[in-house]
Design an enzyme around this catalytic site. Structure first.
Site, PDB file in Angstrom:
ATOM      1  N   VAL A   1       0.808  -1.207   0.000  1.00 35.89           N
ATOM      2  CA  VAL A   1       0.000   0.000   0.000  1.00 35.89           C
ATOM      3  C   VAL A   1       0.849   1.269   0.000  1.00 35.89           C
ATOM      4  O   VAL A   1       0.332   2.350  -0.264  1.00 35.89           O
ATOM      5  CB  VAL A   1      -0.954  -0.014   1.216  1.00 35.89           C
ATOM      6  N   TYR A   2       2.136   1.155   0.277  1.00 35.20           N
ATOM      7  CA  TYR A   2       2.990   2.337   0.255  1.00 35.20           C
ATOM      8  C   TYR A   2       3.111   2.856  -1.177  1.00 35.20           C
ATOM      9  O   TYR A   2       3.734   2.236  -2.032  1.00 35.20           O
ATOM     10  CB  TYR A   2       4.381   2.024   0.792  1.00 35.20           C
ATOM     11  N   SER A   3       2.482   3.985  -1.424  1.00 29.80           N
ATOM     12  CA  SER A   3       2.494   4.629  -2.744  1.00 29.80           C
ATOM     13  C   SER A   3       2.061   3.663  -3.850  1.00 29.80           C
ATOM     14  O   SER A   3       2.647   3.615  -4.933  1.00 29.80           O
ATOM     15  CB  SER A   3       3.884   5.203  -3.047  1.00 29.80           C
TER      16      SER A   3
END
Length: 344
Positions: A61-63
């Site tokens: 989900v990071y970026s």
């Protein structure tokens, strides 16, 4: 660099690990964390490896997966020298199966992460959040399949409550599935809730803590002090709303003690805050992040020395907070405390 066992597993991890949330940052949260490109990321990985930091943590989900892609590029050609940790469960789209930890989602998420990271295995796969809609038997059996296939080495979780983690461990024990050996949790001098239930659970069940946001969402960087405005360029304005609130007077009380100890030791405020965490029970590794080389090198200075018992006691006292029920009797009432002594 000090190396510690990850919970009750045989895997040794560095006392400090690197969080890649700043890599390729975009969006309302990650864009404020940092926008490190591949060239900059490769340099930060170089510095980490020189210092013995071998564990790199990210999440799908990071970026929107871009962090995994940049991390994969930064470790290319030296995959055998590093441990890669990633997480999945939070939404990656609007579709009905784009979130959670169903068998369908976990297998697809693992394959996507392997592709983005450019590797054939993930050293530690963590569930980023508890999925109340999927039976734990389905979750844990799928993690077992991923481990047996060689695509995942160890499994863990993140942001679980005590009962959620304990239930997952019970299911794993009942069926002989791999247990969660790590719990990636928020813990800092301004956020000590971890100690109330998750720390005793970790001690009892052999679950090591991977600490995220050890500087309390930027509050313990040394730039925020009593009677002074938040410095220009601070990320606190943009990121504080994503984390729990902190009483201002308590924050300033903690910072006052950190400043005093900084004067005594010649160490920076962040180094002292991180070193305090490294002396806490169950902590296997503290995840540090950095937007640039200077921040990273300062964070790396948190190891190789230790606060004195007297300094730890002062920080304990300044940061103490009354826990909620049913935990406060075990802190405040002698009879309860006698039956359940606090971890030391």
């Amino acid at each position: 660099m000090d190396y510690r066992r990850l919970g009750a597993s045989g895997l040794k991890v560095p006392a400090l690990s690197f969080g890649a949330g700043t890599f390729a940052g975009k969006g309302p949260l990650f864009g404020h964390w940092g926008t490190t490109d591949l060239k900059e990321a490769s340099r930060l990985v170089d510095i980490c490896l020189e210092a013995g930091v071998t564990l790199f943590d990210t999440a799908d989900v990071y970026s929107d997966g871009a962090s995994e892609e940049v991390l994969g590029g930064a470790i290319k050609g030296r995959r055998d020298r590093v441990l890669v940790s990633t997480k999945t469960a939070l939404p990656m789209g609007d579709g009905p199966n784009d979130a959670g930890t169903s068998r369908h989602r976990l297998i697809r998420a693992c394959e996507d992460a392997l592709r983005r990271l450019g590797t054939d295995h993930i050293d530690l796969l963590q569930l980023h959040a508890f999925d109340a809609g999927t039976p734990l038997e389905e979750v844990m059996s799928t993690l077992d399949e991923l481990v047996r296939s060689g695509k995942v080495r160890y499994v863990g979780c993140s942001n679980f409550s005590g009962w959620q983690l304990m239930k997952a461990l019970a299911v794993a024990d009942r069926h002989g599935y791999p247990r969660h050996v790590a719990h990636q949790a928020y813990y800092s001098l301004v956020g000590r809730d971890y100690e109330w239930e998750l720390m005793p659970l970790g001690l009892d069940q052999g679950v090591g803590a991977l600490v995220w946001s050890p500087l309390g969402w930027g509050r313990l960087t040394g730039r925020i002090r009593r009677g002074q405005p938040i410095p220009e360029g601070s990320r606190l304005h943009e990121t504080a709303s994503f984390g729990p609130p902190v009483d201002e007077e308590r924050l300033y009380r903690i910072v006052d003690v950190l400043d005093a100890i900084a004067q005594e030791t010649g160490r920076s405020v962040p180094q002292i805050a991180i070193n305090w965490l490294l002396q806490r029970p169950t902590v296997s590794s503290v995840i540090v992040g950095a937007r640039n080389e200077a921040q990273l090198r300062d964070n790396l200075g948190a190891v190789g020395w230790s606060l004195t018992d007297e300094q730890v006691a002062r920080l304990d006292e300044a940061s103490a907070v009354m826990p909620a029920y049913p935990y406060f009797p075990y802190v405040r009432q002698e009879g309860f405390a006698r039956l359940n002594p606090q971890p030391v």
